[in-house]
Design an enzyme around this catalytic site. Structure first.
Site, PDB file in Angstrom:
ATOM      1  N   HIS A 106       3.865  12.445  12.529  1.00 20.34           N
ATOM      2  CA  HIS A 106       4.762  12.343  13.684  1.00 20.34           C
ATOM      3  C   HIS A 106       5.682  13.556  13.677  1.00 20.34           C
ATOM      4  O   HIS A 106       6.257  13.896  12.631  1.00 20.34           O
ATOM      5  CB  HIS A 106       5.580  11.053  13.652  1.00 20.34           C
ATOM      6  CG  HIS A 106       4.697   9.854  13.756  1.00 20.34           C
ATOM      7  ND1 HIS A 106       4.066   9.505  14.924  1.00 20.34           N
ATOM      8  CD2 HIS A 106       4.280   8.979  12.819  1.00 20.34           C
ATOM      9  CE1 HIS A 106       3.315   8.445  14.702  1.00 20.34           C
ATOM     10  NE2 HIS A 106       3.420   8.106  13.431  1.00 20.34           N
ATOM     11  N   ARG A 135      14.974   7.124  14.979  1.00 19.77           N
ATOM     12  CA  ARG A 135      14.946   6.857  16.422  1.00 19.77           C
ATOM     13  C   ARG A 135      15.007   5.342  16.687  1.00 19.77           C
ATOM     14  O   ARG A 135      15.408   4.579  15.825  1.00 19.77           O
ATOM     15  CB  ARG A 135      13.718   7.540  17.024  1.00 19.77           C
ATOM     16  CG  ARG A 135      13.739   9.070  16.801  1.00 19.77           C
ATOM     17  CD  ARG A 135      12.555   9.755  17.429  1.00 19.77           C
ATOM     18  NE  ARG A 135      12.572   9.608  18.885  1.00 19.77           N
ATOM     19  CZ  ARG A 135      11.523   9.903  19.665  1.00 19.77           C
ATOM     20  NH1 ARG A 135      10.395  10.352  19.129  1.00 19.77           N
ATOM     21  NH2 ARG A 135      11.604   9.745  20.975  1.00 19.77           N
ATOM     22  N   PRO A 185      -1.467   9.822  23.298  1.00 16.14           N
ATOM     23  CA  PRO A 185      -0.837   9.926  24.611  1.00 16.14           C
ATOM     24  C   PRO A 185       0.417  10.790  24.649  1.00 16.14           C
ATOM     25  O   PRO A 185       1.241  10.742  23.735  1.00 16.14           O
ATOM     26  CB  PRO A 185      -0.463   8.483  24.954  1.00 16.14           C
ATOM     27  CG  PRO A 185      -1.096   7.625  23.960  1.00 16.14           C
ATOM     28  CD  PRO A 185      -1.675   8.445  22.868  1.00 16.14           C
ATOM     29  N   ASN A 186       0.493  11.544  25.717  1.00 18.25           N
ATOM     30  CA  ASN A 186       1.654  12.381  26.072  1.00 18.25           C
ATOM     31  C   ASN A 186       1.799  13.629  25.205  1.00 18.25           C
ATOM     32  O   ASN A 186       2.646  14.478  25.485  1.00 18.25           O
ATOM     33  CB  ASN A 186       2.965  11.568  26.035  1.00 18.25           C
ATOM     34  CG  ASN A 186       2.951  10.424  27.023  1.00 18.25           C
ATOM     35  OD1 ASN A 186       2.639  10.642  28.187  1.00 18.25           O
ATOM     36  ND2 ASN A 186       3.223   9.215  26.577  1.00 18.25           N
ATOM     37  N   ARG A 221       7.621  18.575  27.115  1.00 19.88           N
ATOM     38  CA  ARG A 221       8.102  17.195  26.972  1.00 19.88           C
ATOM     39  C   ARG A 221       9.309  17.126  26.031  1.00 19.88           C
ATOM     40  O   ARG A 221       9.195  17.487  24.845  1.00 19.88           O
ATOM     41  CB  ARG A 221       6.951  16.375  26.367  1.00 19.88           C
ATOM     42  CG  ARG A 221       7.331  14.973  25.997  1.00 19.88           C
ATOM     43  CD  ARG A 221       6.277  14.318  25.107  1.00 19.88           C
ATOM     44  NE  ARG A 221       6.611  12.933  24.886  1.00 19.88           N
ATOM     45  CZ  ARG A 221       6.045  12.169  23.961  1.00 19.88           C
ATOM     46  NH1 ARG A 221       5.099  12.657  23.180  1.00 19.88           N
ATOM     47  NH2 ARG A 221       6.415  10.926  23.827  1.00 19.88           N
ATOM     48  N   GLU A 272      -1.418  10.415   8.765  1.00 24.36           N
ATOM     49  CA  GLU A 272      -0.634  10.145   9.975  1.00 24.36           C
ATOM     50  C   GLU A 272       0.489  11.177  10.076  1.00 24.36           C
ATOM     51  O   GLU A 272       1.181  11.433   9.081  1.00 24.36           O
ATOM     52  CB  GLU A 272      -0.050   8.742   9.846  1.00 24.36           C
ATOM     53  CG  GLU A 272       0.895   8.340  10.956  1.00 24.36           C
ATOM     54  CD  GLU A 272       1.494   6.950  10.703  1.00 24.36           C
ATOM     55  OE1 GLU A 272       1.468   6.472   9.542  1.00 24.36           O
ATOM     56  OE2 GLU A 272       1.986   6.355  11.665  1.00 24.36           O
ATOM     57  N   ALA A 278       2.718   6.980  20.949  1.00 27.12           N
ATOM     58  CA  ALA A 278       3.282   5.627  21.084  1.00 27.12           C
ATOM     59  C   ALA A 278       2.288   4.544  20.664  1.00 27.12           C
ATOM     60  O   ALA A 278       2.706   3.434  20.291  1.00 27.12           O
ATOM     61  CB  ALA A 278       3.730   5.404  22.521  1.00 27.12           C
ATOM     62  N   TYR A 316      10.818  17.307  20.558  1.00 31.27           N
ATOM     63  CA  TYR A 316       9.474  17.728  20.132  1.00 31.27           C
ATOM     64  C   TYR A 316       9.281  19.243  20.055  1.00 31.27           C
ATOM     65  O   TYR A 316       8.187  19.696  19.703  1.00 31.27           O
ATOM     66  CB  TYR A 316       8.428  17.126  21.086  1.00 31.27           C
ATOM     67  CG  TYR A 316       8.432  15.606  21.085  1.00 31.27           C
ATOM     68  CD1 TYR A 316       8.036  14.891  19.949  1.00 31.27           C
ATOM     69  CD2 TYR A 316       8.860  14.881  22.191  1.00 31.27           C
ATOM     70  CE1 TYR A 316       8.064  13.501  19.928  1.00 31.27           C
ATOM     71  CE2 TYR A 316       8.884  13.490  22.186  1.00 31.27           C
ATOM     72  CZ  TYR A 316       8.483  12.811  21.042  1.00 31.27           C
ATOM     73  OH  TYR A 316       8.507  11.440  21.023  1.00 31.27           O
ATOM     74  N   ASN A 324      -1.959  11.960  15.063  1.00 27.97           N
ATOM     75  CA  ASN A 324      -0.699  11.542  15.674  1.00 27.97           C
ATOM     76  C   ASN A 324      -1.063  10.693  16.888  1.00 27.97           C
ATOM     77  O   ASN A 324      -1.482  11.217  17.920  1.00 27.97           O
ATOM     78  CB  ASN A 324       0.132  12.761  16.098  1.00 27.97           C
ATOM     79  CG  ASN A 324       1.481  12.360  16.668  1.00 27.97           C
ATOM     80  OD1 ASN A 324       1.741  11.188  16.943  1.00 27.97           O
ATOM     81  ND2 ASN A 324       2.351  13.346  16.856  1.00 27.97           N
TER      82      ASN A 324
HETATM   83  C1  DQA Z   1       5.534  10.666  18.092  1.00 27.45           C
HETATM   84  C2  DQA Z   1       6.564   9.528  17.934  1.00 27.45           C
HETATM   85  C3  DQA Z   1       6.211   8.351  18.824  1.00 27.45           C
HETATM   86  O1  DQA Z   1       7.168   7.320  18.679  1.00 27.45           O
HETATM   87  C4  DQA Z   1       6.185   8.776  20.280  1.00 27.45           C
HETATM   88  O2  DQA Z   1       5.802   7.709  21.097  1.00 27.45           O
HETATM   89  C5  DQA Z   1       5.322   9.973  20.510  1.00 27.45           C
HETATM   90  C6  DQA Z   1       5.387  11.069  19.546  1.00 27.45           C
HETATM   91  C7  DQA Z   1       5.948  11.909  17.302  1.00 27.45           C
HETATM   92  O3  DQA Z   1       5.075  12.745  17.076  1.00 27.45           O
HETATM   93  O4  DQA Z   1       7.107  12.060  16.926  1.00 27.45           O
HETATM   94  O5  DQA Z   1       4.640  10.078  21.504  1.00 27.45           O
HETATM   95  O6  DQA Z   1       4.289  10.217  17.602  1.00 27.45           O
END
Ligand code: DQA
Length: 140
Positions: A97, A104, A9-10, A17, A95, A74, A22, A71
């Site tokens: 991020h 954070r 998501p996102n 964003r 994984e 959230a 990011y 990735n």
């Molecule tokens: C994320 C870190 C997560 O906490 C966040 O909700 C994201 C992006 C990252 O790539 O840093 O959507 O996965």
């Protein structure tokens, strides 16, 4: 060698964003450059904002692909279903991020996925995806 990159998501909003966290590059432009630099690798990209679609993709690719770079956004911090899927499939998962989740908010410090992944890369920006793919190539 077939490697799948999955974003949750996102992450379709990368580039616009919260660029201070990011970065300002879209994932599509990063992915095109990644593919261009690895012409002999079968690289696929999938993104969804829906947990069920991510589960379906893991089930679909997770017994045939050589590696998955994931990735989950959230959902990393909330989804036991995605963790179970990563545990259930035979393809190894790394994984990733983009941000350093450990610097954070505390709710970002725990990942349900990590225990089922071969490894995790956090905080290295989009470069983390490239490093994960390179690790799989080194295994192949
Ligand atoms: C994320 C870190 C997560 O906490 C966040 O909700 C994201 C992006 C990252 O790539 O840093 O959507 O996965």
């Amino acid at each position: 060698m077939k490697i799948l990159l999955i974003n949750g998501p996102n992450l379709n909003l990368l580039g616009t964003r919260e660029p201070e966290i990011y970065g300002s590059q879209s994932f599509e432009s990063f992915f095109e450059a990644l593919k261009a630099g690895m012409p002999n690798v079968e690289l696929e990209y999938f993104q969804s904002n829906h947990e069920g679609a991510l589960l379906d993709k893991l089930h679909e690719a997770g017994f045939g692909a050589d590696g998955i770079v994931f990735n989950a956004g959230a959902l990393t911090h909330t989804s036991i279903a995605l963790a179970d899927a990563v545990a259930a499939i035979s393809t190894p998962v790394i994984e990733v991020h983009i941000s350093n989740v450990h610097r954070r908010e505390p709710f970002r410090h725990h990942s349900f996925l990590s225990a089922h992944c071969v490894g995790s890369i956090v905080g290295l920006g989009l470069e983390g995806y490239r490093l994960a793919v390179q690790w799989f190539l080194g295994k192949g």
